[in-house]
Design a protein around this motif. Structure first.
Motif, PDB file in Angstrom:
ATOM      1  N   ASP A 162       0.853  -1.182   0.000  1.00 24.06           N
ATOM      2  CA  ASP A 162       0.000   0.000   0.000  1.00 24.06           C
ATOM      3  C   ASP A 162       0.895   1.240   0.000  1.00 24.06           C
ATOM      4  O   ASP A 162       2.107   1.138  -0.168  1.00 24.06           O
ATOM      5  N   LEU A 163       0.305   2.408   0.187  1.00 23.80           N
ATOM      6  CA  LEU A 163       1.045   3.664   0.090  1.00 23.80           C
ATOM      7  C   LEU A 163       1.424   4.229   1.461  1.00 23.80           C
ATOM      8  O   LEU A 163       1.651   5.434   1.598  1.00 23.80           O
ATOM      9  N   THR A 164       1.531   3.366   2.449  1.00 25.71           N
ATOM     10  CA  THR A 164       1.963   3.791   3.774  1.00 25.71           C
ATOM     11  C   THR A 164       3.316   4.504   3.689  1.00 25.71           C
ATOM     12  O   THR A 164       4.242   4.025   3.037  1.00 25.71           O
ATOM     13  N   GLY A 165       3.420   5.651   4.361  1.00 26.30           N
ATOM     14  CA  GLY A 165       4.660   6.419   4.353  1.00 26.30           C
ATOM     15  C   GLY A 165       4.723   7.465   3.252  1.00 26.30           C
ATOM     16  O   GLY A 165       5.709   8.202   3.155  1.00 26.30           O
ATOM     17  N   TRP A 166       3.661   7.547   2.443  1.00 28.13           N
ATOM     18  CA  TRP A 166       3.623   8.494   1.332  1.00 28.13           C
ATOM     19  C   TRP A 166       2.348   9.346   1.406  1.00 28.13           C
ATOM     20  O   TRP A 166       1.324   8.910   1.926  1.00 28.13           O
ATOM     21  N   ASP A 167       2.428  10.549   0.874  1.00 31.53           N
ATOM     22  CA  ASP A 167       1.262  11.429   0.719  1.00 31.53           C
ATOM     23  C   ASP A 167       1.019  11.660  -0.768  1.00 31.53           C
ATOM     24  O   ASP A 167       1.973  11.806  -1.546  1.00 31.53           O
ATOM     25  N   THR A 168      -0.237  11.725  -1.146  1.00 27.51           N
ATOM     26  CA  THR A 168      -0.569  12.071  -2.530  1.00 27.51           C
ATOM     27  C   THR A 168      -1.095  13.500  -2.582  1.00 27.51           C
ATOM     28  O   THR A 168      -1.675  14.008  -1.619  1.00 27.51           O
ATOM     29  N   TYR A 169      -0.861  14.154  -3.706  1.00 26.31           N
ATOM     30  CA  TYR A 169      -1.403  15.494  -3.929  1.00 26.31           C
ATOM     31  C   TYR A 169      -1.781  15.616  -5.394  1.00 26.31           C
ATOM     32  O   TYR A 169      -0.955  15.344  -6.281  1.00 26.31           O
ATOM     33  N   LEU A 170      -3.017  16.032  -5.653  1.00 25.22           N
ATOM     34  CA  LEU A 170      -3.501  16.208  -7.014  1.00 25.22           C
ATOM     35  C   LEU A 170      -4.021  17.620  -7.205  1.00 25.22           C
ATOM     36  O   LEU A 170      -4.796  18.129  -6.390  1.00 25.22           O
TER      37      LEU A 170
END
Length: 276
Positions: free
Chosen positions: A32-40
């Motif tokens: 999964d994307l644990t440890g990351w942030d997404t920005y759109l």
């Protein structure tokens, strides 16, 4: 006596790090994307030919632009490119060797549906999300674009000095060239072209390596040094200050792209052979 000396040497080597290297840390857990942030950021209206100026923002990804998938029998981060933005580590890093693999997918999206496939590895990313045209953080860019992998772009105030020579209208990295300043305010602009071209054909996996130590960085594509950059800094109201650490951000920029084996290790220097 000889055995005692040998044992003493082994102890000294282990305690002083003579024979040990820092271990690699995986930045993607492949689940999964644990440890990351997404920005759109804002979307592009292909009918009106305008941006809607309304970002989806932080950790809001209803389109699943960023996801973990299985491709070629291996877990990978898929970036669909449907909307411009980025996925960034929650942790900041300095003095490191970063290594990852990427390959292009098939899908392209507006406003780059008819353009080269494009993404990017942004490093020393700091400050607000969306600082660059509403999409990316202030950073230094290791360009990942078809035919242009390894280029440098200064993003939202990022600045580097690069040995370069002018070829027609563009500046190209050349170790024998004059050290020139690249940022959005400099006469040279904020873009310098890599040299040589070491990207594999679209659809094949490429190995990207980035060394950062102090104010220096080295871009490597598939084992070849394509640019050495010096004096990493950032611009604020015309004032330059050092930029030597920050988050790592991968761009979504209109193209489907896959990333895998994203890992990092601490370093105490850049290998001398890479700086020639």
């Amino acid at each position: 006596m000889r055995l005692s000396i040998l044992l003493l040497f082994i102890v000294l080597a282990s305690t002083k790090g003579f024979s040990q290297k820092a271990s690699w840390t995986k930045l993607l857990n492949e689940k999964d994307l644990t440890g990351w942030d997404t920005y759109l950021g804002p979307s592009y209206d292909t009918v009106q030919n305008t941006w809607d100026h309304t970002p989806l923002g932080l950790n809001a990804d209803p389109l699943k632009v960023f996801s973990i998938v299985t491709i070629d029998g291996h877990a990978a981060l898929r970036v669909s490119g449907q909307r411009f933005g980025g996925i960034s580590t929650q942790q900041a890093f300095k003095n490191y060797h970063l290594r990852l693999e990427f390959k292009w997918g098939e899908t392209k999206s507006h406003p780059k549906k008819n353009s080269k496939r494009d993404s990017g590895l942004l490093y020393h990313a700091v400050g607000a999300h969306g600082a660059d045209f509403g999409f990316w953080m202030r950073s230094q860019e290791f360009q990942l674009q078809e035919g242009d992998c390894g280029d440098y772009w200064g993003v939202a105030g990022g600045s580097f000095e690069v040995a370069a020579m002018k070829d027609s209208a563009d500046y190209v990295y050349n170790p024998k060239g004059k050290l020139l300043l690249f940022n959005e305010k400099s006469p040279q602009g904020r873009h310098c072209i890599k040299n040589p071209d070491a990207e594999k054909p679209s659809g094949e996996w490429n190995v990207v390596e980035l060394y950062c130590y102090g104010s220096t960085a080295v871009h490597i594509m598939n084992g070849k040094v394509v640019m050495v950059l010096q004096q990493s800094s950032q611009l604020d109201d015309g004032k330059s200050t050092p930029l030597q650490e920050g988050k790592i951000q991968l761009q979504s920029e209109g193209a489907e792209v896959y990333y895998r084996n994203v890992e990092i290790q601490a370093i105490h220097k850049i290998p001398a052979g890479l700086l020639k």
